[in-house]
Design a protein around this motif. Structure first.
Motif, short mmCIF file in Angstrom:
data_model
loop_
_atom_site.label_atom_id
_atom_site.label_comp_id
_atom_site.label_asym_id
_atom_site.label_seq_id
_atom_site.Cartn_x
_atom_site.Cartn_y
_atom_site.Cartn_z
N HIS A 1 0.95 -1.07 -0.07
CA HIS A 1 -0.20 -0.16 -0.02
C HIS A 1 1.04 1.26 -0.13
O HIS A 1 1.84 1.29 0.83
N LEU A 2 0.36 1.97 -0.89
CA LEU A 2 1.38 3.51 -1.00
C LEU A 2 0.36 4.39 -1.23
O LEU A 2 -0.60 4.55 -1.79
N GLY A 3 0.48 5.67 -0.32
CA GLY A 3 -0.26 6.90 -0.31
C GLY A 3 -1.10 7.17 0.86
O GLY A 3 -0.57 6.67 2.05
N GLY A 4 -2.01 7.89 0.82
CA GLY A 4 -2.63 8.64 1.86
C GLY A 4 -3.70 9.62 1.64
O GLY A 4 -3.71 9.92 0.52
N ARG A 5 -4.34 10.26 2.57
CA ARG A 5 -5.28 11.10 2.45
C ARG A 5 -4.71 12.17 3.28
O ARG A 5 -4.36 12.13 4.44
N PHE A 6 -4.75 13.68 2.69
CA PHE A 6 -4.19 14.76 3.26
C PHE A 6 -5.12 16.11 3.25
O PHE A 6 -5.76 16.20 2.26
N GLY A 7 -5.22 16.82 4.35
CA GLY A 7 -5.99 17.98 4.40
C GLY A 7 -5.39 19.26 3.42
O GLY A 7 -4.10 19.28 3.50
N LEU A 8 -6.04 19.77 2.78
CA LEU A 8 -5.63 21.00 1.97
C LEU A 8 -5.99 22.34 2.68
O LEU A 8 -5.08 23.11 2.72
N VAL A 9 -7.25 22.18 3.19
CA VAL A 9 -7.59 23.59 3.76
C VAL A 9 -8.71 23.42 4.64
O VAL A 9 -9.56 22.55 4.41
N GLU A 10 -8.55 23.90 5.91
CA GLU A 10 -9.88 23.83 6.68
C GLU A 10 -10.10 25.07 7.21
O GLU A 10 -9.40 26.11 7.62
N HIS A 11 -11.63 25.15 7.54
CA HIS A 11 -12.26 26.49 8.03
C HIS A 11 -13.12 26.36 9.11
O HIS A 11 -13.63 25.19 9.11
N ARG A 12 -12.83 26.91 10.32
CA ARG A 12 -13.80 26.89 11.53
C ARG A 12 -14.07 28.27 12.21
O ARG A 12 -12.98 28.86 12.25
N ARG A 13 -14.99 28.27 12.96
CA ARG A 13 -15.33 29.47 13.86
C ARG A 13 -14.89 29.25 14.97
O ARG A 13 -15.24 28.22 15.55
N PRO A 14 -14.10 30.27 15.73
CA PRO A 14 -13.85 29.73 17.10
C PRO A 14 -14.78 29.60 18.14
O PRO A 14 -14.62 28.83 18.95
N GLU A 15 -16.00 30.59 17.80
CA GLU A 15 -16.99 30.29 18.81
C GLU A 15 -17.94 29.15 18.39
O GLU A 15 -18.96 28.69 19.18
N ARG A 16 -17.85 28.25 17.21
CA ARG A 16 -18.41 27.15 16.92
C ARG A 16 -17.58 26.33 16.19
O ARG A 16 -17.85 25.95 15.11
N PRO A 17 -16.74 25.40 17.02
CA PRO A 17 -15.75 24.61 16.40
C PRO A 17 -16.44 23.26 15.84
O PRO A 17 -15.90 22.68 14.97
N GLU A 18 -17.67 22.85 16.42
CA GLU A 18 -18.30 21.86 15.63
C GLU A 18 -18.80 22.00 14.26
O GLU A 18 -19.14 21.03 13.69
N GLY A 19 -18.47 23.32 13.69
CA GLY A 19 -19.36 23.29 12.45
C GLY A 19 -18.20 23.69 11.52
O GLY A 19 -18.28 23.82 10.25
N ALA A 20 -16.91 22.98 11.73
CA ALA A 20 -15.73 23.11 10.87
C ALA A 20 -15.93 22.19 9.60
O ALA A 20 -16.66 21.36 9.61
#
Length: 304
Positions: free
Chosen positions: A93-112
């Protein structure tokens, strides 16, 4: 190819099982974190945007045999179906999944939400025939993950799988490639519970099928995972996972893969896993999807 079976009963069972798991996902108490990816509150002064985040909102499925990741395995196949191959194979197996960009509101982190990309290679090599390459799949995908609260994460995306026969096997047996290629749109829902539990359901529809006379668009997937709630000896813990997949092109027959073993945290982001796996179902390599095998795996994997 073998005659196609009537799919009605198998399809109804697969849909019923997915419905029951989806009900469980939506109906229990949420978890506030746990595992490698959690929903812990962001610090109030954290940036709303993050490029190349170190964690994934929607973690890859542990027991998915075609999830891009790094790993090496020894595969013992007592119930052999792929003709002209030995019953011992090396899996890479070679490879993986990687994050490119993430957005979250500090007052509502569960909505990222997060945009991620994956790419990988999975191949099998015949240990009984001079390590001849049996076949390999190339995989890539693009996904959007969205936290919904209550421990749930929604995933939307697109995935491409292109499968090939190994040159040595083709030369030795004159077996011809069927040009198995599949591009599909995906929607999935996962949920975490206390004590390290996680469940997921996923549905996909193939919008590009290279061999439409053999392939069909539908795919259903579900699974359940558990990691030890507390590490043992610092970074060490155990894990267990089961993945169920059903393809329309395989007459909705159920493919089962189960994992159990030792998990070792690497810096809090990556995780090494050493363990055993069992597979009963269609051969994961797309070129051999009409073959079904049972096999046992010993190996290690590195997950993002």
């Amino acid at each position: 190819p073998a005659p196609r079976l009537q799919p009605d009963l198998a399809m109804k069972r697969a849909i019923l099982g997915l419905s029951l798991l989806l009900t469980a996902l939506l109906g229990s108490e949420p978890v506030k974190g746990g595992g490698l990816v959690d929903t812990a509150e962001a610090e109030s002064d954290a940036s709303s945007w993050e490029a190349f985040p170190g964690r994934l909102l929607d973690a890859p499925y542990l027991a998915d045999p075609l999830q891009p990741r790094f790993g090496a395995t020894v595969v013992s196949v007592p119930d052999l179906s792929v003709s002209d191959t030995g019953d011992r194979r090396f899996g890479l197996h070679l490879g993986g999944r990687f994050g490119l960009v993430e957005h979250r509101r500090p007052e509502r982190p569960e909505g990222a939400w997060q945009l991620s990309i994956e790419g990988g290679f999975y191949g099998q090599f015949d240990m009984d025939n001079n390590q001849d390459n049996v076949g390999w799949d190339g995989i890539y995908g693009l996904y959007v993950g969205k936290q919904l609260g209550r421990g749930m994460t929604l995933k939307l995306g697109a995935k491409h799988v292109s499968s090939h026969i190994g040159d040595e096997l083709q030369e030795r047996t004159s077996r011809q490639r069927i040009e198995y290629t599949r591009e599909e749109a995906i929607i999935g829902l996962s949920r975490r519970w206390p004590a390290g539990w996680r469940g997921y359901v996923e549905a996909a529809w193939g919008y590009v099928l290279r061999t439409p006379e053999l392939q069909d668009p539908g795919r259903l997937q579900a699974g359940l995972e558990r990691r030890s709630a507390e590490p043992v000896f610092g970074r060490y813990g155990w894990y267990a996972a089961i993945n169920l997949t059903s393809f329309e092109e395989s007459d909705w027959s159920l493919d089962t893969t189960a994992h159990v073993g030792l998990a070792i945290s690497s810096g809090g982001v990556r995780e090494w896993r050493f363990g055993l796996a069992y597979h009963d179902g269609r051969v994961p390599l797309g070129e051999f999807f009409q073959d079904r095998e049972r096999y046992v795996v010993l190996g290690f994997w590195l997950d993002p």
